[in-house]
Design a protein around this motif. Structure first.
Motif, PDB file in Angstrom:
ATOM      1  N   ASP A   1       0.852  -1.191   0.000  1.00 14.36           N
ATOM      2  CA  ASP A   1       0.000   0.000   0.000  1.00 14.36           C
ATOM      3  C   ASP A   1       0.885   1.238   0.000  1.00 14.36           C
ATOM      4  O   ASP A   1       1.675   1.449   0.930  1.00 14.36           O
ATOM      5  CB  ASP A   1      -0.908   0.013   1.231  1.00 14.36           C
ATOM      6  CG  ASP A   1      -1.894  -1.141   1.237  1.00 14.36           C
ATOM      7  OD1 ASP A   1      -2.615  -1.290   0.230  1.00 14.36           O
ATOM      8  OD2 ASP A   1      -1.941  -1.888   2.231  1.00 14.36           O
ATOM      9  N   TYR A   2       0.750   2.070  -1.056  1.00  7.94           N
ATOM     10  CA  TYR A   2       1.568   3.265  -1.211  1.00  7.94           C
ATOM     11  C   TYR A   2       0.760   4.520  -0.895  1.00  7.94           C
ATOM     12  O   TYR A   2      -0.435   4.589  -1.190  1.00  7.94           O
ATOM     13  CB  TYR A   2       2.101   3.360  -2.643  1.00  7.94           C
ATOM     14  CG  TYR A   2       3.097   2.285  -3.006  1.00  7.94           C
ATOM     15  CD1 TYR A   2       4.458   2.473  -2.796  1.00  7.94           C
ATOM     16  CD2 TYR A   2       2.679   1.072  -3.550  1.00  7.94           C
ATOM     17  CE1 TYR A   2       5.376   1.483  -3.134  1.00  7.94           C
ATOM     18  CE2 TYR A   2       3.587   0.076  -3.885  1.00  7.94           C
ATOM     19  CZ  TYR A   2       4.937   0.294  -3.670  1.00  7.94           C
ATOM     20  OH  TYR A   2       5.838  -0.685  -4.001  1.00  7.94           O
ATOM     21  N   GLN A   3       1.450   5.491  -0.326  1.00 10.88           N
ATOM     22  CA  GLN A   3       0.847   6.794  -0.083  1.00 10.88           C
ATOM     23  C   GLN A   3       1.952   7.834   0.047  1.00 10.88           C
ATOM     24  O   GLN A   3       3.133   7.496   0.180  1.00 10.88           O
ATOM     25  CB  GLN A   3      -0.023   6.771   1.174  1.00 10.88           C
ATOM     26  CG  GLN A   3       0.718   6.382   2.439  1.00 10.88           C
ATOM     27  CD  GLN A   3      -0.189   6.338   3.642  1.00 10.88           C
ATOM     28  OE1 GLN A   3      -0.704   7.369   4.070  1.00 10.88           O
ATOM     29  NE2 GLN A   3      -0.404   5.138   4.193  1.00 10.88           N
ATOM     30  N   ALA A   4       1.563   9.081  -0.003  1.00 10.41           N
ATOM     31  CA  ALA A   4       2.509  10.180   0.206  1.00 10.41           C
ATOM     32  C   ALA A   4       2.459  10.597   1.665  1.00 10.41           C
ATOM     33  O   ALA A   4       1.378  10.696   2.257  1.00 10.41           O
ATOM     34  CB  ALA A   4       2.160  11.359  -0.694  1.00 10.41           C
TER      35      ALA A   4
ATOM     36  N   TYR B   1      10.308   4.068   3.494  1.00 10.35           N
ATOM     37  CA  TYR B   1      10.327   5.479   3.129  1.00 10.35           C
ATOM     38  C   TYR B   1      11.346   5.634   2.005  1.00 10.35           C
ATOM     39  O   TYR B   1      12.492   5.188   2.133  1.00 10.35           O
ATOM     40  CB  TYR B   1      10.745   6.355   4.318  1.00 10.35           C
ATOM     41  CG  TYR B   1       9.811   6.302   5.501  1.00 10.35           C
ATOM     42  CD1 TYR B   1       8.818   7.265   5.666  1.00 10.35           C
ATOM     43  CD2 TYR B   1       9.925   5.290   6.456  1.00 10.35           C
ATOM     44  CE1 TYR B   1       7.956   7.229   6.764  1.00 10.35           C
ATOM     45  CE2 TYR B   1       9.063   5.243   7.550  1.00 10.35           C
ATOM     46  CZ  TYR B   1       8.093   6.220   7.696  1.00 10.35           C
ATOM     47  OH  TYR B   1       7.236   6.173   8.783  1.00 10.35           O
ATOM     48  N   PHE B   2      10.954   6.275   0.908  1.00 14.28           N
ATOM     49  CA  PHE B   2      11.802   6.374  -0.276  1.00 14.28           C
ATOM     50  C   PHE B   2      12.320   7.799  -0.452  1.00 14.28           C
ATOM     51  O   PHE B   2      11.533   8.750  -0.465  1.00 14.28           O
ATOM     52  CB  PHE B   2      11.020   5.953  -1.523  1.00 14.28           C
ATOM     53  CG  PHE B   2      10.477   4.553  -1.446  1.00 14.28           C
ATOM     54  CD1 PHE B   2      11.285   3.461  -1.750  1.00 14.28           C
ATOM     55  CD2 PHE B   2       9.168   4.318  -1.048  1.00 14.28           C
ATOM     56  CE1 PHE B   2      10.785   2.171  -1.673  1.00 14.28           C
ATOM     57  CE2 PHE B   2       8.662   3.036  -0.971  1.00 14.28           C
ATOM     58  CZ  PHE B   2       9.478   1.953  -1.280  1.00 14.28           C
ATOM     59  N   HIS B   3      13.643   7.918  -0.594  1.00 20.08           N
ATOM     60  CA  HIS B   3      14.249   9.237  -0.830  1.00 20.08           C
ATOM     61  C   HIS B   3      13.839   9.739  -2.208  1.00 20.08           C
ATOM     62  O   HIS B   3      14.005   9.021  -3.210  1.00 20.08           O
ATOM     63  CB  HIS B   3      15.769   9.131  -0.734  1.00 20.08           C
ATOM     64  CG  HIS B   3      16.459  10.449  -0.616  1.00 20.08           C
ATOM     65  ND1 HIS B   3      16.464  11.384  -1.627  1.00 20.08           N
ATOM     66  CD2 HIS B   3      17.157  11.002   0.422  1.00 20.08           C
ATOM     67  CE1 HIS B   3      17.152  12.438  -1.241  1.00 20.08           C
ATOM     68  NE2 HIS B   3      17.579  12.245  -0.004  1.00 20.08           N
ATOM     69  N   PRO B   4      13.313  10.954  -2.322  1.00 21.37           N
ATOM     70  CA  PRO B   4      12.793  11.414  -3.613  1.00 21.37           C
ATOM     71  C   PRO B   4      13.851  11.590  -4.696  1.00 21.37           C
ATOM     72  O   PRO B   4      13.526  11.542  -5.886  1.00 21.37           O
ATOM     73  CB  PRO B   4      12.130  12.759  -3.265  1.00 21.37           C
ATOM     74  CG  PRO B   4      12.775  13.202  -1.994  1.00 21.37           C
ATOM     75  CD  PRO B   4      13.118  11.948  -1.250  1.00 21.37           C
ATOM     76  N   GLN B   5      15.114  11.775  -4.311  1.00 18.13           N
ATOM     77  CA  GLN B   5      16.164  11.938  -5.316  1.00 18.13           C
ATOM     78  C   GLN B   5      16.913  10.640  -5.625  1.00 18.13           C
ATOM     79  O   GLN B   5      17.557  10.534  -6.673  1.00 18.13           O
ATOM     80  CB  GLN B   5      17.193  12.995  -4.865  1.00 18.13           C
ATOM     81  CG  GLN B   5      16.771  14.428  -5.126  1.00 18.13           C
ATOM     82  CD  GLN B   5      15.816  14.934  -4.061  1.00 18.13           C
ATOM     83  OE1 GLN B   5      16.120  14.843  -2.877  1.00 18.13           O
ATOM     84  NE2 GLN B   5      14.679  15.476  -4.473  1.00 18.13           N
ATOM     85  N   HIS B   6      16.853   9.663  -4.748  1.00 17.44           N
ATOM     86  CA  HIS B   6      17.709   8.483  -4.894  1.00 17.44           C
ATOM     87  C   HIS B   6      16.946   7.180  -5.118  1.00 17.44           C
ATOM     88  O   HIS B   6      17.560   6.123  -5.250  1.00 17.44           O
ATOM     89  CB  HIS B   6      18.620   8.340  -3.667  1.00 17.44           C
ATOM     90  CG  HIS B   6      19.519   9.513  -3.457  1.00 17.44           C
ATOM     91  ND1 HIS B   6      20.340   9.993  -4.456  1.00 17.44           N
ATOM     92  CD2 HIS B   6      19.723  10.315  -2.384  1.00 17.44           C
ATOM     93  CE1 HIS B   6      21.012  11.041  -4.005  1.00 17.44           C
ATOM     94  NE2 HIS B   6      20.654  11.259  -2.756  1.00 17.44           N
ATOM     95  N   TYR B   7      15.616   7.237  -5.149  1.00 19.03           N
ATOM     96  CA  TYR B   7      14.864   6.024  -5.451  1.00 19.03           C
ATOM     97  C   TYR B   7      13.562   6.403  -6.132  1.00 19.03           C
ATOM     98  O   TYR B   7      12.700   7.058  -5.534  1.00 19.03           O
ATOM     99  CB  TYR B   7      14.562   5.213  -4.183  1.00 19.03           C
ATOM    100  CG  TYR B   7      14.105   3.798  -4.491  1.00 19.03           C
ATOM    101  CD1 TYR B   7      15.032   2.770  -4.574  1.00 19.03           C
ATOM    102  CD2 TYR B   7      12.766   3.499  -4.726  1.00 19.03           C
ATOM    103  CE1 TYR B   7      14.632   1.471  -4.867  1.00 19.03           C
ATOM    104  CE2 TYR B   7      12.357   2.207  -5.017  1.00 19.03           C
ATOM    105  CZ  TYR B   7      13.289   1.196  -5.091  1.00 19.03           C
ATOM    106  OH  TYR B   7      12.908  -0.074  -5.396  1.00 19.03           O
TER     107      TYR B   7
END
Length: 246
Positions: A183-186, A226-232
């Motif tokens: 389940d994905y969300q911001a 948690y995904f880094h917006p620049q690296h993943y």
């Protein structure tokens, strides 16, 4: 290691994908299956299983009586999260060097919400570990993992590098994973995640709750990422060719 043919399947799949990327086939049509199996040194049955999976994953179209056709547009590996089974796979496909480090290993009581998701009693003990996955030494993904302590047969150790979760859970718990629901969300980066990612607090991030089930359909492991917006980044191929007739 789990008693599974997943590793051998992945090896054949990688060989085929490497071939597709490095060679040109007239009209994007593969050689006949018997020729391809002989070239790869594998049985025709193994080849057909691999081709079937690659077709389901959208890399190929099989036209009965005609042959197998490659989709070069699907071969671009950039950010394809559906191509591998670990974050390392994604980092390597993007030309980056993967790394990982366990930041925390401990035990905690299950909150009512966690107990419900993992189908354990509230306040029962959970194994918790936190891991940072890096790309070229930059933080890419921060993961918090939880599972019932009763499932752990061999203790986790901070120095271990368990990239493939199905192998990790088999090794430590003797459980075969069947699938996960993601389940994905911001979300906004809290203070801890912002510090790990070296970003301002409140930075928008992609977040995922990933619940793994075993072959008896019992929940085994809950990961939050948690995904880094620049690296993943994330790209998923959606196959619209299922059941198409030629």
């Amino acid at each position: 290691m789990a008693a599974t043919n997943l590793s051998s399947y992945m090896a054949v799949k990688r060989r085929l994908l490497d071939m597709f990327r490095s060679e040109t086939f007239p009209g994007n049509k593969l050689p006949p299956e018997d020729q391809l199996a002989k070239r790869l040194g594998i049985s025709l049955v193994t080849l057909r299983e691999a081709l079937m999976m690659l077709t389901l994953e959208g890399y190929l179209t099989k036209r009965h009586g005609v042959g197998n056709f490659i989709h070069p547009s699907a071969l671009d590996p950039t950010n394809r999260v559906d191509q591998g089974f670990s974050f390392a796979d994604t980092f390597r496909r993007n030309g980056r060097t993967p790394g990982m480090k366990m930041l925390f290993l401990g035990i905690e009581p299950a909150s009512p919400a966690l107990a419900e998701r993992l189908q354990v009693q509230p306040e029962s003990l959970l194994q918790r570990y936190e891991t940072i996955y890096t790309a070229d030494d930059h933080p890419g993904v921060f993961t918090i993992s939880r599972l019932s302590l009763d499932l752990v047969k061999r203790p986790f150790r901070p120095e271990e590098q368990n990239w493939y979760i199905h192998e990790c859970i088999w090794d430590h718990c003797g459980k075969k994973l069947a699938h996960s629901l993601n389940d994905y969300q911001a979300v906004a980066a809290d203070e801890k995640v912002a510090a790990l990612f070296e970003l301002p607090k409140g930075t928008p991030l992609l977040y995922c709750e990933q619940l793994f089930y075993d072959v008896q359909d019992v929940p085994v492991l809950l990961n939050v990422h948690y995904f880094h917006p620049q690296h993943y980044g994330m790209r998923v191929l959606q196959n619209w060719n299922i059941g198409a007739q030629s």
